[in-house]
Write a protein that holds these residues in place. Structure first.
Motif, PDB file in Angstrom:
ATOM      1  N   HIS A  48       0.830  -1.203   0.000  1.00 55.35           N
ATOM      2  CA  HIS A  48       0.000   0.000   0.000  1.00 55.35           C
ATOM      3  C   HIS A  48       0.866   1.256   0.000  1.00 55.35           C
ATOM      4  O   HIS A  48       0.592   2.207  -0.747  1.00 55.35           O
ATOM      5  N   ASN A  49       1.914   1.269   0.817  1.00 56.06           N
ATOM      6  CA  ASN A  49       2.776   2.447   0.895  1.00 56.06           C
ATOM      7  C   ASN A  49       3.483   2.725  -0.425  1.00 56.06           C
ATOM      8  O   ASN A  49       3.754   3.886  -0.763  1.00 56.06           O
ATOM      9  N   LEU A  50       3.788   1.671  -1.180  1.00 54.36           N
ATOM     10  CA  LEU A  50       4.541   1.828  -2.423  1.00 54.36           C
ATOM     11  C   LEU A  50       3.656   1.951  -3.656  1.00 54.36           C
ATOM     12  O   LEU A  50       4.169   2.033  -4.772  1.00 54.36           O
ATOM     13  N   GLY A  51       2.334   1.972  -3.465  1.00 54.59           N
ATOM     14  CA  GLY A  51       1.435   2.242  -4.582  1.00 54.59           C
ATOM     15  C   GLY A  51       0.813   1.035  -5.237  1.00 54.59           C
ATOM     16  O   GLY A  51       0.068   1.183  -6.218  1.00 54.59           O
ATOM     17  N   ALA A 108      -5.325  -8.141   1.710  1.00 57.36           N
ATOM     18  CA  ALA A 108      -6.200  -7.835   2.844  1.00 57.36           C
ATOM     19  C   ALA A 108      -7.354  -8.835   2.919  1.00 57.36           C
ATOM     20  O   ALA A 108      -7.701  -9.313   4.009  1.00 57.36           O
ATOM     21  N   HIS A 109      -7.955  -9.145   1.772  1.00 55.73           N
ATOM     22  CA  HIS A 109      -9.041 -10.136   1.754  1.00 55.73           C
ATOM     23  C   HIS A 109      -8.552 -11.466   2.322  1.00 55.73           C
ATOM     24  O   HIS A 109      -9.236 -12.098   3.138  1.00 55.73           O
ATOM     25  N   GLN A 110      -7.379 -11.902   1.888  1.00 60.10           N
ATOM     26  CA  GLN A 110      -6.834 -13.176   2.361  1.00 60.10           C
ATOM     27  C   GLN A 110      -6.585 -13.151   3.860  1.00 60.10           C
ATOM     28  O   GLN A 110      -6.881 -14.127   4.569  1.00 60.10           O
ATOM     29  N   ASN A 111      -6.056 -12.050   4.365  1.00 58.77           N
ATOM     30  CA  ASN A 111      -5.748 -11.963   5.790  1.00 58.77           C
ATOM     31  C   ASN A 111      -6.999 -11.925   6.651  1.00 58.77           C
ATOM     32  O   ASN A 111      -7.043 -12.536   7.733  1.00 58.77           O
ATOM     33  N   ILE A 112      -8.001 -11.198   6.207  1.00 64.14           N
ATOM     34  CA  ILE A 112      -9.260 -11.156   6.962  1.00 64.14           C
ATOM     35  C   ILE A 112      -9.860 -12.548   7.070  1.00 64.14           C
ATOM     36  O   ILE A 112     -10.306 -12.983   8.149  1.00 64.14           O
ATOM     37  N   ARG A 120     -10.117  -0.905   6.736  1.00 65.45           N
ATOM     38  CA  ARG A 120     -11.456  -0.349   6.934  1.00 65.45           C
ATOM     39  C   ARG A 120     -11.726   0.843   6.027  1.00 65.45           C
ATOM     40  O   ARG A 120     -12.763   0.924   5.363  1.00 65.45           O
ATOM     41  N   GLU A 121     -10.792   1.794   6.010  1.00 61.22           N
ATOM     42  CA  GLU A 121     -11.040   3.071   5.332  1.00 61.22           C
ATOM     43  C   GLU A 121     -10.824   2.997   3.828  1.00 61.22           C
ATOM     44  O   GLU A 121     -11.547   3.629   3.057  1.00 61.22           O
ATOM     45  N   GLU A 122      -9.815   2.250   3.410  1.00 65.69           N
ATOM     46  CA  GLU A 122      -9.481   2.194   1.986  1.00 65.69           C
ATOM     47  C   GLU A 122     -10.136   1.015   1.271  1.00 65.69           C
ATOM     48  O   GLU A 122     -10.503   1.126   0.098  1.00 65.69           O
ATOM     49  N   TYR A 123     -10.257  -0.129   1.953  1.00 65.70           N
ATOM     50  CA  TYR A 123     -10.749  -1.339   1.301  1.00 65.70           C
ATOM     51  C   TYR A 123     -12.152  -1.744   1.743  1.00 65.70           C
ATOM     52  O   TYR A 123     -12.715  -2.692   1.217  1.00 65.70           O
ATOM     53  N   GLN A 124     -12.705  -1.037   2.735  1.00 69.03           N
ATOM     54  CA  GLN A 124     -14.017  -1.365   3.297  1.00 69.03           C
ATOM     55  C   GLN A 124     -14.079  -2.819   3.761  1.00 69.03           C
ATOM     56  O   GLN A 124     -15.059  -3.539   3.559  1.00 69.03           O
ATOM     57  N   LEU A 125     -13.012  -3.253   4.415  1.00 70.61           N
ATOM     58  CA  LEU A 125     -12.934  -4.592   4.977  1.00 70.61           C
ATOM     59  C   LEU A 125     -12.744  -4.490   6.478  1.00 70.61           C
ATOM     60  O   LEU A 125     -12.073  -3.575   6.959  1.00 70.61           O
ATOM     61  N   ASP A 126     -13.305  -5.430   7.208  1.00 65.09           N
ATOM     62  CA  ASP A 126     -13.145  -5.403   8.655  1.00 65.09           C
ATOM     63  C   ASP A 126     -13.332  -6.803   9.201  1.00 65.09           C
ATOM     64  O   ASP A 126     -13.995  -7.657   8.593  1.00 65.09           O
ATOM     65  N   LEU A 127     -12.750  -7.032  10.359  1.00 67.10           N
ATOM     66  CA  LEU A 127     -12.993  -8.276  11.075  1.00 67.10           C
ATOM     67  C   LEU A 127     -14.411  -8.264  11.626  1.00 67.10           C
ATOM     68  O   LEU A 127     -14.996  -7.194  11.838  1.00 67.10           O
TER      69      LEU A 127
END
Length: 373
Positions: A183-186, A195-199, A226-233
């Motif tokens: 994410h930091n590197l673009g 993120a999907h895999q980790n959730i 949460r803010e960028e991907y609209q994913l949450d536990l």
């Protein structure tokens, strides 16, 4: 250009303003106007209006040298967040296939090995198998790549604390990178997929609490997901940093310390744990006090704490990152303390090469708690 379009007001304001240059981690390390918030904003502006082509590698590469420490935001009277604009510019360059080779190497490593260090799956497997911990449980420990591959002593300290509190934590069978380097590197689409895999992996752990050993991982999951991907536990799963976890154990008396360490130490506020992420300042200091340690602060601390040079920057542009770490370490040395304590494994890795005297130590917070048991 695309993602950068959202930050026109930031670019237009920052390109004329040098007022945060004196606090910029990279400007104070590289001593170049082009590696300062104003310089990066000028580069973004030139890129957006077509003054130079994105194929101009030397100019575009500058945009990947921001440490994203957010000291510029802390210092800004108008509260612009230029690091967000620079990350957006990186994402545009990535989409054009124009990220620098060293950046592409990290992205390829995460894609292939699920870590930014190019370590193969056997290294991660060795870490998880050596711990002999369950893969499901109430407390799930998410170590993060830095701890797994570089700072195993932090894992051992955490497990010693858990044993003293009669807790058996669980770990993921295959813990992936949290995606923060991407994410930091673009590399935003790749980070979102990770993120999907980790959730899903954390859900499968059937835990009540996830304890993060790395504040950057925690920030990525609690904020970027949460803010960028609209994913949450799922609701009901609590997320804690190791310092918060220890604080809770101490307050409930589930963890009891047997000896006071009686030492003078200096604490370094990691960017991700503090200003650039979770705003956790008092908890580590409380834990250190409970260990019987006397804290002497650096001149710049809490929201204004200086950056270690950024974990990602230490991989992409190590000479800049090393100079930044040295600047902060010199500030620590001025305190007269011989022990620098931090609560981020990447910060510990950044500061260790700066040690020049035998009586100087760099430790993670958990290591001191383990010593006090």
């Amino acid at each position: 250009m695309g993602y950068l379009d959202e930050y026109v007001s930031t670019i237009m304001a920052c390109r004329f303003c040098p007022m945060c240059r004196h606090v910029c981690t990279v400007a104070n390390a590289a001593h170049l106007e082009s590696t300062s918030p104003r310089g990066w904003a000028l580069t973004c502006y030139a890129l957006a209006v077509g003054i130079f082509s994105p194929e101009d590698v030397a100019q575009s590469e500058r945009l990947f040298q921001c440490a994203a420490c957010d000291l510029c935001y802390e210092d800004c009277v108008s509260k612009f967040q230029p690091s967000r604009a620079f990350k957006a510019a990186r994402a545009d360059l990535v989409d054009l296939g124009l990220s620098p080779p060293v950046v592409q190497g990290i992205a390829n490593s995460v894609a292939r090995w699920k870590n930014p260090f190019g370590q193969n799956e056997e290294k991660r497997k060795d870490w998880s198998e050596s711990l002999s911990l369950p893969q499901q449980g109430d407390i799930l420990f998410f170590g993060g790549c830095e701890i797994i591959f570089k700072r195993p002593e932090i894992t051992q300290a955490f497990l010693k604390i858990c044993a003293a509190a009669q807790i058996e934590p669980a770990i993921l069978p295959h813990e992936n990178c949290c995606g923060a380097p991407l994410h930091n590197l673009g590399y935003w689409s790749e980070a979102r997929e990770l993120a999907h895999q980790n959730i899903e992996a954390m859900k499968a752990g059937n835990c009540k609490t996830v304890v993060f050993g790395c504040p950057t991982c925690q920030r990525q999951v609690t904020q970027t997901y949460r803010e960028e991907y609209q994913l949450d536990l799922p609701s009901g799963i609590e997320i804690l940093h190791t310092s918060q976890f220890v604080e809770r154990l101490l307050n409930s008396q589930q963890l009891k310390l047997s000896r006071a360490l009686s030492e003078i130490i200096t604490y370094h506020d990691p960017c991700s744990l503090g200003r650039a992420g979770l705003a956790i300042y008092d908890t580590p200091r409380y834990v250190l006090a409970e260990c019987g340690l006397d804290l002497v602060e650096m001149e710049w601390s809490r929201e204004q704490a200086r950056c270690c040079g950024s974990a990602t920057l230490h991989q992409t542009y190590p000479s800049i990152a090393g100079a930044a770490a040295q600047n902060t370490f010199i500030e620590f040395e001025r305190t007269g303390s011989n022990t620098l304590v931090t609560a981020c494994p990447a910060c510990k890795s950044a500061f260790l090469p700066q040690v020049r005297q035998n009586n100087t130590k760099v430790l993670d917070l958990l290591e001191l708690v383990a010593q006090a048991l």
